[in-house]
Motif scaffolding. Structure first.
Motif, PDB file in Angstrom:
ATOM      1  N   TYR A  97      -6.766 -56.829 -72.358  1.00 37.03           N
ATOM      2  CA  TYR A  97      -6.101 -57.184 -71.106  1.00 37.03           C
ATOM      3  C   TYR A  97      -5.244 -58.402 -71.407  1.00 37.03           C
ATOM      4  O   TYR A  97      -5.768 -59.462 -71.749  1.00 37.03           O
ATOM      5  CB  TYR A  97      -7.128 -57.494 -70.024  1.00 37.03           C
ATOM      6  CG  TYR A  97      -6.533 -57.774 -68.662  1.00 37.03           C
ATOM      7  CD1 TYR A  97      -6.022 -56.733 -67.890  1.00 37.03           C
ATOM      8  CD2 TYR A  97      -6.491 -59.060 -68.148  1.00 37.03           C
ATOM      9  CE1 TYR A  97      -5.486 -56.969 -66.640  1.00 37.03           C
ATOM     10  CE2 TYR A  97      -5.956 -59.308 -66.899  1.00 37.03           C
ATOM     11  CZ  TYR A  97      -5.458 -58.260 -66.151  1.00 37.03           C
ATOM     12  OH  TYR A  97      -4.923 -58.507 -64.898  1.00 37.03           O
ATOM     13  N   SER A  98      -3.935 -58.248 -71.329  1.00 38.81           N
ATOM     14  CA  SER A  98      -3.031 -59.286 -71.823  1.00 38.81           C
ATOM     15  C   SER A  98      -1.997 -59.661 -70.774  1.00 38.81           C
ATOM     16  O   SER A  98      -1.680 -58.895 -69.856  1.00 38.81           O
ATOM     17  CB  SER A  98      -2.334 -58.805 -73.103  1.00 38.81           C
ATOM     18  OG  SER A  98      -1.565 -57.636 -72.836  1.00 38.81           O
ATOM     19  N   LYS A  99      -1.444 -60.864 -70.944  1.00 41.81           N
ATOM     20  CA  LYS A  99      -0.337 -61.333 -70.113  1.00 41.81           C
ATOM     21  C   LYS A  99       0.353 -62.496 -70.818  1.00 41.81           C
ATOM     22  O   LYS A  99      -0.190 -63.084 -71.765  1.00 41.81           O
ATOM     23  CB  LYS A  99      -0.824 -61.771 -68.731  1.00 41.81           C
ATOM     24  CG  LYS A  99      -1.777 -62.955 -68.768  1.00 41.81           C
ATOM     25  CD  LYS A  99      -2.166 -63.408 -67.358  1.00 41.81           C
ATOM     26  CE  LYS A  99      -0.997 -64.016 -66.625  1.00 41.81           C
ATOM     27  NZ  LYS A  99      -1.362 -64.617 -65.341  1.00 41.81           N
ATOM     28  N   TYR A 100       1.555 -62.819 -70.344  1.00 36.87           N
ATOM     29  CA  TYR A 100       2.248 -64.018 -70.795  1.00 36.87           C
ATOM     30  C   TYR A 100       1.894 -65.184 -69.877  1.00 36.87           C
ATOM     31  O   TYR A 100       1.567 -64.989 -68.699  1.00 36.87           O
ATOM     32  CB  TYR A 100       3.765 -63.838 -70.746  1.00 36.87           C
ATOM     33  CG  TYR A 100       4.347 -62.826 -71.690  1.00 36.87           C
ATOM     34  CD1 TYR A 100       3.662 -62.390 -72.815  1.00 36.87           C
ATOM     35  CD2 TYR A 100       5.614 -62.298 -71.449  1.00 36.87           C
ATOM     36  CE1 TYR A 100       4.213 -61.466 -73.674  1.00 36.87           C
ATOM     37  CE2 TYR A 100       6.182 -61.374 -72.304  1.00 36.87           C
ATOM     38  CZ  TYR A 100       5.475 -60.955 -73.415  1.00 36.87           C
ATOM     39  OH  TYR A 100       6.030 -60.036 -74.267  1.00 36.87           O
ATOM     40  N   THR A 101       1.958 -66.371 -70.413  1.00 39.74           N
ATOM     41  CA  THR A 101       1.828 -67.590 -69.627  1.00 39.74           C
ATOM     42  C   THR A 101       2.836 -68.612 -70.146  1.00 39.74           C
ATOM     43  O   THR A 101       3.194 -68.586 -71.328  1.00 39.74           O
ATOM     44  CB  THR A 101       0.413 -68.192 -69.733  1.00 39.74           C
ATOM     45  OG1 THR A 101       0.152 -68.534 -71.107  1.00 39.74           O
ATOM     46  CG2 THR A 101      -0.653 -67.228 -69.252  1.00 39.74           C
ATOM     47  N   PRO A 102       3.301 -69.555 -69.301  1.00 45.51           N
ATOM     48  CA  PRO A 102       3.127 -69.599 -67.843  1.00 45.51           C
ATOM     49  C   PRO A 102       4.211 -68.777 -67.162  1.00 45.51           C
ATOM     50  O   PRO A 102       5.087 -68.207 -67.835  1.00 45.51           O
ATOM     51  CB  PRO A 102       3.316 -71.094 -67.555  1.00 45.51           C
ATOM     52  CG  PRO A 102       4.329 -71.517 -68.560  1.00 45.51           C
ATOM     53  CD  PRO A 102       4.067 -70.709 -69.805  1.00 45.51           C
ATOM     54  N   ASN A 103       4.175 -68.706 -65.812  1.00 44.82           N
ATOM     55  CA  ASN A 103       5.260 -68.075 -65.077  1.00 44.82           C
ATOM     56  C   ASN A 103       6.556 -68.869 -65.293  1.00 44.82           C
ATOM     57  O   ASN A 103       6.528 -70.067 -65.566  1.00 44.82           O
ATOM     58  CB  ASN A 103       4.942 -68.025 -63.578  1.00 44.82           C
ATOM     59  CG  ASN A 103       3.763 -67.107 -63.280  1.00 44.82           C
ATOM     60  OD1 ASN A 103       3.468 -66.185 -64.037  1.00 44.82           O
ATOM     61  ND2 ASN A 103       3.095 -67.353 -62.166  1.00 44.82           N
ATOM     62  N   ILE A 104       7.675 -68.178 -65.195  1.00 44.97           N
ATOM     63  CA  ILE A 104       8.969 -68.835 -65.358  1.00 44.97           C
ATOM     64  C   ILE A 104       9.368 -69.487 -64.040  1.00 44.97           C
ATOM     65  O   ILE A 104       9.398 -68.829 -62.987  1.00 44.97           O
ATOM     66  CB  ILE A 104      10.037 -67.835 -65.823  1.00 44.97           C
ATOM     67  CG1 ILE A 104       9.646 -67.256 -67.202  1.00 44.97           C
ATOM     68  CG2 ILE A 104      11.411 -68.501 -65.903  1.00 44.97           C
ATOM     69  CD1 ILE A 104      10.605 -66.204 -67.707  1.00 44.97           C
ATOM     70  N   GLU A 105       9.666 -70.779 -64.081  1.00 42.05           N
ATOM     71  CA  GLU A 105       9.988 -71.543 -62.888  1.00 42.05           C
ATOM     72  C   GLU A 105      11.389 -72.160 -62.983  1.00 42.05           C
ATOM     73  O   GLU A 105      11.863 -72.472 -64.073  1.00 42.05           O
ATOM     74  CB  GLU A 105       8.979 -72.675 -62.669  1.00 42.05           C
ATOM     75  CG  GLU A 105       7.555 -72.216 -62.423  1.00 42.05           C
ATOM     76  CD  GLU A 105       6.630 -73.394 -62.174  1.00 42.05           C
ATOM     77  OE1 GLU A 105       7.091 -74.557 -62.293  1.00 42.05           O
ATOM     78  OE2 GLU A 105       5.458 -73.175 -61.850  1.00 42.05           O
ATOM     79  N   ILE A 106      11.985 -72.350 -61.825  1.00 43.27           N
ATOM     80  CA  ILE A 106      13.198 -73.148 -61.683  1.00 43.27           C
ATOM     81  C   ILE A 106      12.998 -74.069 -60.493  1.00 43.27           C
ATOM     82  O   ILE A 106      12.756 -73.610 -59.365  1.00 43.27           O
ATOM     83  CB  ILE A 106      14.454 -72.273 -61.491  1.00 43.27           C
ATOM     84  CG1 ILE A 106      14.751 -71.455 -62.749  1.00 43.27           C
ATOM     85  CG2 ILE A 106      15.665 -73.146 -61.144  1.00 43.27           C
ATOM     86  CD1 ILE A 106      16.000 -70.601 -62.639  1.00 43.27           C
ATOM     87  N   LYS A 107      13.042 -75.378 -60.757  1.00 48.23           N
ATOM     88  CA  LYS A 107      12.838 -76.396 -59.716  1.00 48.23           C
ATOM     89  C   LYS A 107      11.520 -76.187 -58.974  1.00 48.23           C
ATOM     90  O   LYS A 107      11.433 -76.316 -57.751  1.00 48.23           O
ATOM     91  CB  LYS A 107      14.009 -76.398 -58.731  1.00 48.23           C
ATOM     92  CG  LYS A 107      15.336 -76.787 -59.365  1.00 48.23           C
ATOM     93  CD  LYS A 107      16.456 -76.801 -58.350  1.00 48.23           C
ATOM     94  CE  LYS A 107      17.780 -77.216 -59.008  1.00 48.23           C
ATOM     95  NZ  LYS A 107      18.914 -77.232 -58.045  1.00 48.23           N
ATOM     96  N   VAL A 138       9.848 -65.625 -62.025  1.00 42.10           N
ATOM     97  CA  VAL A 138       9.245 -64.454 -62.674  1.00 42.10           C
ATOM     98  C   VAL A 138       7.748 -64.698 -62.780  1.00 42.10           C
ATOM     99  O   VAL A 138       7.317 -65.695 -63.366  1.00 42.10           O
ATOM    100  CB  VAL A 138       9.832 -64.210 -64.081  1.00 42.10           C
ATOM    101  CG1 VAL A 138       9.151 -62.994 -64.729  1.00 42.10           C
ATOM    102  CG2 VAL A 138      11.337 -64.003 -64.031  1.00 42.10           C
ATOM    103  N   ASP A 139       6.961 -63.801 -62.180  1.00 46.06           N
ATOM    104  CA  ASP A 139       5.509 -63.872 -62.279  1.00 46.06           C
ATOM    105  C   ASP A 139       5.036 -62.920 -63.371  1.00 46.06           C
ATOM    106  O   ASP A 139       5.460 -61.758 -63.417  1.00 46.06           O
ATOM    107  CB  ASP A 139       4.846 -63.475 -60.954  1.00 46.06           C
ATOM    108  CG  ASP A 139       5.105 -64.490 -59.849  1.00 46.06           C
ATOM    109  OD1 ASP A 139       5.228 -65.687 -60.173  1.00 46.06           O
ATOM    110  OD2 ASP A 139       5.191 -64.087 -58.676  1.00 46.06           O
TER     111      ASP A 139
END
Length: 216
Positions: free
Chosen positions: A34-44, A49-50
């Motif tokens: 069970y895999s995912k990327y971290t962290p979510n991509i943020e702007i300000k 992107v979650d």
């Protein structure tokens, strides 16, 4: 990187101390991840992107060097299908004079990865063990597929399935796990992998593995 250096140092120390009386066993392993990327991509401070988890699988082989009844070293060669699911809010204007329409675009990123974990195993009991070690990874391919497009009439701008030839190929991290051997031949193993370097300047890998080991 300091964590990886410390883990490798422990592995080499164990090898030097217990390497005089070494037993060697070979085996196969397979399971789900069970895999995912971290962290979510943020702007300000706002997530644009979650990253969400996705299921995959792994299979491979290992060599287990027993330095004593308590200390063992297990290098592995693993092929895994892993990656992440993504979701992001997108905006479409159907004409310059209309208000924008918002929708949630979802995609699935699938990575084909070859990994080399080198696990130092400590047996507090005869059958139960704790393991820790560095893991090197090479990402053979990365593909992204749209799974939910809120604006199907605009399919072309988003793409149905795309390769990522320019994505980073090298991964490096640390793994921590536990295992239990039911018999001399068969056991189960659970392991968590955390990427320690950023790939594509933004993301790290996070993977949970659960599977079966079989000694030949």
């Amino acid at each position: 990187m300091k964590k990886i250096t410390f883990i490798i140092g422990l592995t080499l120390l164990a090898t030097n101390i217990f390497g005089q009386n070494t037993s060697t066993e070979y085996g196969l392993k397979a399971g789900i991840n069970y895999s995912k990327y971290t962290p979510n991509i943020e702007i300000k401070g706002i997530d644009i992107v979650d990253f969400n988890g996705k299921f995959g699988f792994y299979l491979g082989g290992f060599v287990n060097f027993g330095f004593s009844d308590i200390i063992k070293l297990q290098p592995e060669l693993i092929f895994a299908i892993q990656g992440t699911n993504t979701s992001q809010e997108i905006e479409i204007r159907f004409s310059p004079h209309q208000e924008p329409v918002f929708g949630e675009l979802k995609t699935r990123i699938t990575e084909s990865t070859i990994s080399i974990p080198i696990m130092l195993q400590i047996y507090p009991t005869k059958n139960f063990y704790i393991e820790i070690g560095p893991q090197l990874g090479y990402i053979v391919s990365t593909k992204e597929k749209v799974t939910d497009n809120p604006f199907p009439e605009f399919e072309s701008p988003f793409g149905a399935s795309e390769d990522c030839p320019n994505c980073d190929k090298f991964d490096l991290g640390a793994s921590l796990g536990i295992g239990y051997n039911f018999t001399r031949l068969i056991g189960i193993n659970a392991r968590y992998y955390a990427g320690l370097i950023e790939r594509n300047k933004t993301i790290k890998s996070s993977v949970i593995n659960l599977g079966i080991n079989y000694k030949l």
